[in-house]
Design a protein around this motif. Structure first.
Motif, PDB file in Angstrom:
ATOM      1  N   TRP A  52       0.796  -1.220   0.000  1.00 27.88           N
ATOM      2  CA  TRP A  52       0.000   0.000   0.000  1.00 27.88           C
ATOM      3  C   TRP A  52       0.831   1.275   0.000  1.00 27.88           C
ATOM      4  CZ3 TRP A  52      -4.131   1.767  -1.741  1.00 27.88           C
ATOM      5  CH2 TRP A  52      -4.735   2.931  -1.251  1.00 27.88           C
ATOM      6  N   PHE A  53       1.980   1.250   0.604  1.00 28.13           N
ATOM      7  CA  PHE A  53       2.783   2.467   0.685  1.00 28.13           C
ATOM      8  C   PHE A  53       3.756   2.606  -0.485  1.00 28.13           C
ATOM      9  CE2 PHE A  53       1.464   1.649   5.081  1.00 28.13           C
ATOM     10  CZ  PHE A  53       0.843   2.860   5.354  1.00 28.13           C
ATOM     11  N   SER A  54       3.637   1.723  -1.489  1.00 29.94           N
ATOM     12  CA  SER A  54       4.485   1.821  -2.683  1.00 29.94           C
ATOM     13  C   SER A  54       3.729   2.598  -3.759  1.00 29.94           C
ATOM     14  CB  SER A  54       4.843   0.425  -3.201  1.00 29.94           C
ATOM     15  OG  SER A  54       5.492   0.514  -4.456  1.00 29.94           O
ATOM     16  N   VAL A  55       4.167   3.808  -4.019  1.00 29.12           N
ATOM     17  CA  VAL A  55       3.494   4.658  -5.005  1.00 29.12           C
ATOM     18  C   VAL A  55       3.557   4.056  -6.411  1.00 29.12           C
ATOM     19  CG1 VAL A  55       3.502   6.923  -6.122  1.00 29.12           C
ATOM     20  CG2 VAL A  55       3.818   6.747  -3.643  1.00 29.12           C
ATOM     21  N   PRO A  56       4.727   3.560  -6.879  1.00 30.16           N
ATOM     22  CA  PRO A  56       4.774   2.973  -8.233  1.00 30.16           C
ATOM     23  C   PRO A  56       3.806   1.813  -8.409  1.00 30.16           C
ATOM     24  CG  PRO A  56       6.989   3.369  -7.421  1.00 30.16           C
ATOM     25  CD  PRO A  56       6.076   3.592  -6.265  1.00 30.16           C
ATOM     26  N   ILE A  57       3.726   0.915  -7.414  1.00 30.52           N
ATOM     27  CA  ILE A  57       2.815  -0.224  -7.524  1.00 30.52           C
ATOM     28  C   ILE A  57       1.366   0.249  -7.540  1.00 30.52           C
ATOM     29  CG2 ILE A  57       1.925  -2.250  -6.282  1.00 30.52           C
ATOM     30  CD1 ILE A  57       4.773  -2.883  -5.464  1.00 30.52           C
ATOM     31  N   THR A  58       1.043   1.250  -6.742  1.00 27.29           N
ATOM     32  CA  THR A  58      -0.315   1.786  -6.723  1.00 27.29           C
ATOM     33  C   THR A  58      -0.677   2.411  -8.068  1.00 27.29           C
ATOM     34  OG1 THR A  58      -0.178   2.231  -4.347  1.00 27.29           O
ATOM     35  CG2 THR A  58      -1.883   3.391  -5.578  1.00 27.29           C
ATOM     36  N   ILE A  59       0.274   3.128  -8.667  1.00 27.38           N
ATOM     37  CA  ILE A  59       0.016   3.749  -9.969  1.00 27.38           C
ATOM     38  C   ILE A  59      -0.249   2.689 -11.027  1.00 27.38           C
ATOM     39  CG2 ILE A  59       1.077   5.068 -11.846  1.00 27.38           C
ATOM     40  CD1 ILE A  59       2.483   6.751  -9.702  1.00 27.38           C
ATOM     41  N   TYR A 213     -11.724   1.392   5.174  1.00 29.68           N
ATOM     42  CA  TYR A 213     -10.978   1.264   3.922  1.00 29.68           C
ATOM     43  C   TYR A 213     -11.451   2.259   2.867  1.00 29.68           C
ATOM     44  CZ  TYR A 213      -8.730  -3.037   5.489  1.00 29.68           C
ATOM     45  OH  TYR A 213      -7.959  -3.953   6.166  1.00 29.68           O
ATOM     46  N   LEU A 214     -11.965   3.391   3.299  1.00 30.51           N
ATOM     47  CA  LEU A 214     -12.481   4.369   2.344  1.00 30.51           C
ATOM     48  C   LEU A 214     -11.381   4.872   1.406  1.00 30.51           C
ATOM     49  CD1 LEU A 214     -14.774   6.140   1.299  1.00 30.51           C
ATOM     50  CD2 LEU A 214     -14.151   7.841   3.037  1.00 30.51           C
ATOM     51  N   LEU A 215     -10.202   5.180   1.928  1.00 32.24           N
ATOM     52  CA  LEU A 215      -9.121   5.690   1.092  1.00 32.24           C
ATOM     53  C   LEU A 215      -8.732   4.676   0.027  1.00 32.24           C
ATOM     54  CD1 LEU A 215      -7.031   7.856   0.427  1.00 32.24           C
ATOM     55  CD2 LEU A 215      -5.506   6.791   2.124  1.00 32.24           C
ATOM     56  N   GLN A 216      -8.624   3.410   0.415  1.00 30.63           N
ATOM     57  CA  GLN A 216      -8.270   2.363  -0.543  1.00 30.63           C
ATOM     58  C   GLN A 216      -9.328   2.237  -1.645  1.00 30.63           C
ATOM     59  OE1 GLN A 216      -8.017   2.275   2.681  1.00 30.63           O
ATOM     60  NE2 GLN A 216      -6.151   1.220   3.363  1.00 30.63           N
ATOM     61  N   TYR A 217     -10.581   2.341  -1.258  1.00 29.54           N
ATOM     62  CA  TYR A 217     -11.687   2.269  -2.224  1.00 29.54           C
ATOM     63  C   TYR A 217     -11.626   3.444  -3.203  1.00 29.54           C
ATOM     64  CZ  TYR A 217     -16.534   2.805  -3.871  1.00 29.54           C
ATOM     65  OH  TYR A 217     -17.661   2.975  -4.637  1.00 29.54           O
ATOM     66  N   LEU A 218     -11.379   4.630  -2.676  1.00 30.79           N
ATOM     67  CA  LEU A 218     -11.311   5.811  -3.535  1.00 30.79           C
ATOM     68  C   LEU A 218     -10.128   5.746  -4.493  1.00 30.79           C
ATOM     69  CD1 LEU A 218     -12.168   8.631  -0.954  1.00 30.79           C
ATOM     70  CD2 LEU A 218     -13.677   7.631  -2.684  1.00 30.79           C
ATOM     71  N   VAL A 219      -8.982   5.254  -4.007  1.00 33.37           N
ATOM     72  CA  VAL A 219      -7.783   5.214  -4.840  1.00 33.37           C
ATOM     73  C   VAL A 219      -7.839   4.084  -5.866  1.00 33.37           C
ATOM     74  CG1 VAL A 219      -5.279   4.797  -4.831  1.00 33.37           C
ATOM     75  CG2 VAL A 219      -6.300   6.332  -3.139  1.00 33.37           C
TER      76      VAL A 219
END
Length: 323
Positions: A52-59, A213-219
């Motif tokens: 979750w804290f990896s920006v490249p993987i999230t992108i 988990y609202l942030l995860q859902y939004l992202v």
């Protein structure tokens, strides 16, 4: 005849037996791509949550999820044509599911899309607002795509595909409200479906807020919907119809884009790149479109049509406007 897709009916050019075979529904071939789309979304979300804290993987996850959300939109498109399953109730239930999770109303889209098929590039074509007027120059389209990726245009998509809000036909300067031009039955179905979609997403927001988990859902769900999907929808629509000059026939007012498998997976999922074929034979399910293309090509029906590699389409739609 009232309800026919086009005035010039090329469907008579192929044998009835062939058309009967190509229009046959397969529950398995309709279901498997849907399951794969949801599986890719689930896997991408799982990987992103694990890091979750990896920006490249999230992108990367947002980009991949966005391509599969768009793929589910294409599935809803087939359902709007009654092409998923022979059973109409099952067809509509699955199509509405694929649209509802994205905040779209499949029943509203059915009304809008039928107008597009019946009035391609005409006064009543609601899609001209998106793909009309090209080429407009390279930077015009780049600015539009960047605006899509910023999320600033998503409200227009949802106002239109959820509520049937007016869209300006850039060729005629006429604003169209598709739900005003349909039967009472389809209008009731569209309004009911819209209400279900709204209630569903209010519930999802509440559920994810309650779960923490609202942030995860939004992202991982909302962000790709309002950014990646918007850009793909625009680029694909313009690739299918933009920068065409002869609107007298779907053969010349639509375009079939030839692309490698990785590119069709990203931008043209579920054989949606066979767009001329779809306009001429709108009752053929997506998994039969490659075979339909081969048959039409063998008969010489695509001789004067725009069947071009996707890079050639890009050069055409990015070209400067003729003075």
């Amino acid at each position: 005849m009232n309800g026919e897709e086009f005035k010039d009916d090329y469907r008579k050019a192929l044998p009835k037996e062939l058309i009967a075979r190509l229009t046959r529904r397969s529950a398995w071939r309709a279901s498997w791509p849907i399951l794969m789309d949801f599986a890719v979304i689930a896997l991408s979300a799982a990987v992103a949550l694990s890091y979750w804290f990896s920006v490249p993987i999230t992108i990367v996850a947002v980009l991949v999820i966005g391509t599969r959300q768009h793929a589910l939109f294409v599935v809803a498109h087939d359902a709007a044509h009654y092409l998923l399953f022979e059973n109409r109730k099952l067809n509509d239930a699955v199509g509405r599911l694929c649209a509802t999770v994205q905040g779209l109303s499949m029943c509203t889209y059915r009304v809008i899309h039928r107008l597009h098929h019946n009035n391609l590039y005409g006064v009543l074509d609601p899609d001209t607002a998106l793909h009309g007027g090209y080429p407009r120059g390279k930077w015009y389209l780049i600015r539009k795509l960047l605006k899509d990726l910023s999320g600033l245009t998503a409200w227009k998509t949802y106002a239109y595909f959820l509520g049937g809000a007016p869209a300006l036909n850039t060729k005629t300067n006429v604003a169209l409200r598709p739900l005003d031009d349909t039967s009472e039955k389809l209008k009731r179905e569209a309004r009911h479906d819209r209400n279900v979609v709204i209630v569903f997403h209010i519930f999802m927001l509440g559920a994810f807020t309650w779960s923490g988990y609202l942030l995860q859902y939004l992202v991982l769900w909302i962000l790709p919907l309002v950014t990646v999907v918007q850009a793909i929808l625009r680029l694909r629509a313009i690739a299918e119809h933009g920068a065409t000059t002869d609107f007298s026939s779907p053969l010349t007012a639509a375009r079939t884009n030839v692309a490698p498998a990785w590119l069709t997976w990203l931008i043209f999922p579920h054989h949606v790149n066979y767009h001329i074929e779809h306009h001429l034979y709108a009752s053929v399910p997506h998994y039969h479109l490659p075979a339909l293309h081969r048959e039409m090509n063998a008969k010489g029906l695509l001789q004067n049509a725009e069947v071009v590699p996707f890079p050639a389409t890009l050069r055409k739609i990015f070209a400067e406007r003729a003075q």
